[in-house]
Design a protein around this motif. Structure first.
Motif: not given
Length: 423
Positions: A368-383
């Motif tokens: 649960f406490e993992a970090t880094g997926i939402v923005s990483g995935v969205a960021g790759r797609l936005v770029q």
């Protein structure tokens, strides 16, 4: 052009229920959805509600999300409901089965975001990257009117500091912020994609990433190490919508509705927050749904809408996500095939809608406490998709999974991009 961000009251828990145990928990799910469905005592309050927190004065939830997806059933509810409703249901299971159900050890608080005018394509990134850079795990839920970000209660002050450090400023008090100006936002994200929170496997001693590029790299390294392969469910098309307004209910809620509608009007023009053909979602006609302050729970809800939600839940839908939040109308993201159940109780969908496609990430192996997926995935797609203001991109975090939601015309290319990132 600003995002208004504020903490909602209450502490929340996230609950993961495997789909093969869904029927065992259906009664608990309905009990949480309908908090005053039990017989009332002499004081007008259900005895079963005693000691349960997280309800408004008219016995509605401050925040509740129920999501049924092809991966799991996920519940986000006040911690007291988790303890008093779901834990007893878990204890009734055989031990081996009980181990497959999980409740977050940490409690969470939720940030409500009203972000009229923000760039549709990069909004998820803009809202999550400051927290990801600070190493704060999050869960992100896009709804018809608002965005919600769940952060661990223990990290509340760190959230405030992280937003301030990235150029956000207070608008009213320590729990409300405005987004930074265009120059600050664009410069922060022009260097490359971002990364998010909600799921990563770095050891606790690992320092947070120092740049958006490192954020993205770590996110996809995490997915690769855990063998997370993004995929699309064949034939599944989604519609994002809201409950219809009950014109007989009035009150202070109406003002909030009008304020929220202005946000959706902007997003409807840009295509974000639902399919581009959504009708009536932000207009003054038909409207949404009013809460009001009735003396009884049933006086403040659209009973047709709730009857339809119950019918859909009982059928164990292929995809249904319902979000209830204080000062917001009910919001639904649902399989297009379910529209026939809801009839005219919804605002938003038209005959031409249902062109949203979810790309799923099964994150059951991540903490649960993992970090880094939402923005990483969205960021790759936005770029990589070079998304413009007209592009549609939203995100749904559930307890053990994530879904990036895009228009059908962009989904296949987006899937190729994400698969390439984990290979």
């Amino acid at each position: 052009m600003n995002a208004q961000i504020s903490f909602l009251d209450g502490t929340l828990s996230l609950i993961h229920i495997p789909l093969d145990l869904y029927s065992h928990f259906l009664q608990s799910i309905l009990q949480v959805l309908l908090p005053q469905s039990q017989p009332l005592g002499a004081d007008g309050r259900s005895p079963d509600l005693e000691g349960l927190e997280g309800l408004t004065i008219d016995n509605q939830h401050g925040f509740l999300n129920i999501s049924v997806t092809p991966i799991e059933c996920s519940i986000v509810c006040h911690s007291s409901w988790s303890k008093n409703v779901f834990e007893p249901a878990i204890k009734r299971l055989p031990k081996e089965l009980a181990k497959t159900v999980s409740i977050s050890k940490d409690s969470y608080v939720v940030l409500s975001v009203i972000s009229a005018g923000m760039d549709a394509g990069s909004r998820v990134v803009d809202l999550t990257s400051p927290l990801a850079l600070a190493g704060i795990p999050i869960f992100f839920i896009t709804t018809y009117y608002s965005d919600f970000i769940l952060v661990p209660t223990k990290d509340r002050q760190s959230v405030v500091k992280a937003l301030l450090a990235r150029g956000f400023v207070f608008s009213e008090d320590e729990s409300s912020f405005k987004t930074p100006g265009p120059s600050s936002s664009s410069s922060a994200h022009s260097r490359g994609p971002s990364q998010s929170s909600g799921n990563s496997v770095d050891p606790p001693s690992t320092p947070p990433p120092s740049s958006l590029g490192e954020l993205q790299t770590r996110a996809f390294d995490t997915l690769r190490k855990r063998n997370v392969v993004p995929y699309i469910e064949p034939g599944l098309r989604l519609v994002q919508c809201s409950g219809r307004e009950d014109s007989g209910i009035s009150g202070s809620y109406s003002e909030q509705m009008r304020r929220n509608r202005s946000r959706h009007n902007s997003n409807s023009q840009s295509g974000f927050g639902g399919s581009s053909g959504l009708a009536g979602g932000g207009s003054g006609q038909d409207g949404g749904w009013h809460g009001g302050h009735g003396t009884s729970w049933v006086d403040t809800v659209d009973t047709k809408l709730y009857t339809s939600i119950i019918s859909a839940l009982v059928s164990q839908p292929r995809f249904l996500s319902v979000t209830l939040a204080q000062d917001d109308p009910p919001s639904l993201l649902l399989d297009k095939s379910l529209l026939r159940i809801f009839g005219d109780s919804l605002v938003g969908p038209t005959a031409d809608d249902g062109n949203l496609v979810p790309i799923f990430l099964d994150l059951v192996s991540l903490p649960f406490e993992a970090t880094g997926i939402v923005s990483g995935v969205a960021g790759r797609l936005v770029q990589d998709l070079q998304m413009m203001e007209s592009a549609e991109l939203s995100y749904l975090s559930t307890a053990r999974a994530g879904a990036v939601i895009l228009a059908h015309r962009e989904s296949e290319r987006a899937l190729e991009i994400l698969k390439g990132g984990v290979q």
